[in-house]
Design an enzyme around this catalytic site. Sequence first.
Site, short mmCIF file in Angstrom:
data_model
loop_
_atom_site.label_atom_id
_atom_site.label_comp_id
_atom_site.label_asym_id
_atom_site.label_seq_id
_atom_site.Cartn_x
_atom_site.Cartn_y
_atom_site.Cartn_z
N SER A 59 -122.50 71.05 23.48
CA SER A 59 -122.73 70.84 24.91
C SER A 59 -123.38 72.03 25.61
O SER A 59 -123.77 71.92 26.77
CB SER A 59 -121.41 70.50 25.60
OG SER A 59 -120.94 69.24 25.16
N ASP B 267 -119.95 56.73 33.01
CA ASP B 267 -119.46 57.19 31.71
C ASP B 267 -118.12 56.50 31.43
O ASP B 267 -117.07 56.95 31.88
CB ASP B 267 -119.28 58.72 31.73
CG ASP B 267 -118.82 59.27 30.39
OD1 ASP B 267 -118.40 58.49 29.53
OD2 ASP B 267 -118.86 60.51 30.23
#
Length: 667
Positions: free
Chosen positions: A329, A353
């Site tokens: 990430s 999400d």
Amino acid sequence: MHSFSDPGTETARFQRRVAVARALTLICFGLIAARLFYLQVREHSSLSAKAERNSTAIVPIAPERGLIFDRQGVVLAANKPVFSLEITPAKTQGNLDALLISLAELVRIEARDIGRFRTLLAESKGLNPIPLRTMLSEEEIAIVSAQRFRFPGVEINARSLRTYPFGPLASHALGYIGRINDADRRALEDAEPTRQNYLGSDHIGKLGIEQRYEPQLHGTTGFERMETAASGQAMRSLSVQAARAGQGVQLALDIRLQRLVELLLGNRRGAAVVLDPRNGDVLSFASTPTFDPNIFVTGVDRDTWKALNESPDRPLLNRAFRGTYPPGSTYKPFMAMASLQLGKRAPGVLINDPGYWDFGNHRFRSHEGGLGPMNLFTSLVYSSNVYYYTLANEMGVETIHDFMSPFGFGQPTGIDLDGEVRGVLPNQAWKRKAYRTAAQQKWQAGETISLGIGQGYNNFTILQLATATAALANNGLLHTPRMVTGLQDPDTHAIHPTEPPAPRDLKLRPENLALVRDALIGVTVQGTARKSFLGARYVSAGKTGTAQAVTIKQGHRYNAARMQEQERDHGLYMGFAPAGAPRVAVAVIVENAGGGGQVSAPIARRIFDYLLEGEYPSEEDIEAVQQGIGTTPRGKPVRVEDVSWPEGMALHPDDIPPQERMSAGGR
């Protein structure tokens, strides 16, 4: 009957004989005169030189190797005068094993000394002296000298021994010197001036600064012309051309910061690179585990070499710029910048999400239970995978590749060290080269999805991640990282600064930089790194990352407890501080240790505290960070100037030039 010779005939015969003898004599003298003329006139120069060589010997004088020191003048590589017990195999008489046994009766010779000797013997042609023991005491010198008549080929020689005062500390950055082997000799023979400069030298730089700056550190070999007797014994010195010591090398490295970083990494496999984003100076270049470069100076024995090479922890691997990893990430801030710069997605656009994203017949996982609607800010603060899966799909592999390439991903950064690897910034052309069959070479649409979260084929070095992070911190100006900032004249001791490469402007728009920076600040205030930065008196920006070491099959969940250690996730962190006017940028990885917020962000926090606040963590805190349980600092920190540094490392702040006082909180 008697016969009588004619006197006239006899006289004529005698005269003929005299004439022949006279002619032969003249011819002989003519030949002698011609030979003398040839030797003394025509061949005078050549024969004179040969005679000179027969009566003189040229002895090379090895130069003193230049020192290596950090940004504040702490010596990291020095030279120590020692006496060495050495054996020239070609001059020995009888059994070499018996000789070693006899010498061991006089002085202490350990198994590792004999092992190292045999390793060097195997590489030697037997004509050069091979060290058996270095750093003999005065008592040992006296004992061997008194008995030396018994041991032809055994000598005690004065040497200048390279020494690294802090042992394993910063060993991957410094490198080491080792004895010149056959491969080194072949390389030297390819360049005649260089070969001549190594007459009399036994060692050469092998890794790190010692290797890259070998021409500067080595110096210039001197020569002494000696008059010799017919036996070859030296009689007197005729002339001396003094050797010139090598240049000193000043590093950007802060060895006290380096010590702290290596302590925080502990015994774990990992790496950390700390840069000054304003100029590319490498303040710390850590890779753990480390090794002691001192063991290579006199030659390493086979058992030690085998242990280093076969260790599963690979201590000789410089993980900072030779290890490659998926960035996880920590790649998302660069993806966010790409979306803004290329106009792919407005910062306020919401992407839901639910904890997964389906593409074709494959489900890409995100946070269990989902994060709900995500915009650019919240996608970074809470690290939404779905946001970046969909963004990568919208951008496509070629667009991602072309945007990321100028940041330095997937290519050497140009740091002044040898051996940097490229890593992989994938695209279709790369895949065609990497695989053999047509089916393997074809880029599949689903392969693009994982690129958005720093997985898939992405494979970068920690140095590349740190350099790219520094560019974000420095408003899009990318500096080439550099280890060396100056060279010291061996005569005047003046330091001449090295010229840094010109920075490259990535032309990132200020409004886009501000959006990404604000989101990275949010990571440290309310997001995945908030625990590590609780109580900080400065504002920093950063991003945690967790990168898979192995692929998890569809339908399976990651469970570290059920996995082998080296199959567990890597923990990463990238960041910079202070967020408004960054003076330091970092990238950290701890291999197979879990989430970056738990294991790597805490290391970055202590680095920032040290450089910006002049604070050194407590022993309790260091131990907690080493165990992966120290997020928020524990105990009372110590002022940098009050730390009990190892001998040779301590400096009073008043001794540090104002421009170098970052670690004392004055910059």
